[in-house]
Design an enzyme around this catalytic site. Sequence first.
Site, short mmCIF file in Angstrom:
data_model
loop_
_atom_site.label_atom_id
_atom_site.label_comp_id
_atom_site.label_asym_id
_atom_site.label_seq_id
_atom_site.Cartn_x
_atom_site.Cartn_y
_atom_site.Cartn_z
N CYS A 18 -2.47 -3.90 -10.67
CA CYS A 18 -2.60 -5.36 -10.72
C CYS A 18 -3.92 -5.77 -11.38
CB CYS A 18 -2.53 -5.95 -9.31
SG CYS A 18 -1.01 -5.59 -8.46
C1 BEZ Z 1 -1.10 -1.44 -7.96
O1 BEZ Z 1 -1.36 -2.52 -8.44
O2 BEZ Z 1 -1.62 -0.40 -8.36
C2 BEZ Z 1 -0.11 -1.34 -6.83
C3 BEZ Z 1 0.11 -2.43 -6.01
C4 BEZ Z 1 1.01 -2.32 -4.95
C5 BEZ Z 1 1.69 -1.13 -4.76
C6 BEZ Z 1 1.47 -0.05 -5.61
C7 BEZ Z 1 0.57 -0.15 -6.65
#
Ligand code: BEZ
Length: 212
Positions: free
Chosen positions: A45
């Site tokens: 994210c």
């Molecule tokens: C991420 O942004 O890396 C992420 C967010 C939620 C679950 C898995 C990965």
Amino acid sequence: MSLRLGDTVPNFTAATTEGEINFYDFLGDGWGILFSHPADYTPVCTTELGKTALLQEEFAKRNVKVLAVSVDPLDKHLGWRNDINETQNCNVSFPIIADDDRKVADLYDMIHPNASATATVRSLFIIGPDKKLKLSLTYPASTGRNFNEVLRVVDSLQLTSNHSVSTPADWQQGEDVIVSPAIATADAEVKFGQKLREVKPYLRYVSQPGSN
Ligand code: BEZ
């Protein structure tokens, strides 16, 4: 129920990192992109919001307003935004909705219970000036989206909207575009001011309108 292409997207008001926003007022008469991410302070994210911030000028050039959303609260968004700016070398100036009551997530069906009972998946909606849904995509939490592809789709959608042409597979800005089979060749040649390149009667190309 999930939104389908051509549906009028629902309006909402929400608290964001840029103050309270009424979605329709925020969009005005331009294009919009509403996209969700699963959670703040997570790696994928962080890169996605950073990339969007780095492309902000490109979105603005196309008259596209961008709005991010997750179910985290405002204070968390504000702290995380500092991290995004620091680590991705950017300045996030688009609003991030604090959707801790899941109002927007539920309205846009961004929580897919078999993926996560609580977090939004990576949904993305492109909305036209008529407030109708032009594109939606859904990615899992583990895959960051390609925001250059999102820009490419915006270019295609805007060409269709302005010039009634379509774009072929893997089309890139400046390449030839496809003339609708509904337009007769003679009419299309007048409309576009050029001879069509006819591969088959149903597969005809012109230079991209508006490009040099
Ligand atoms: C991420 O942004 O890396 C992420 C967010 C939620 C679950 C898995 C990965």
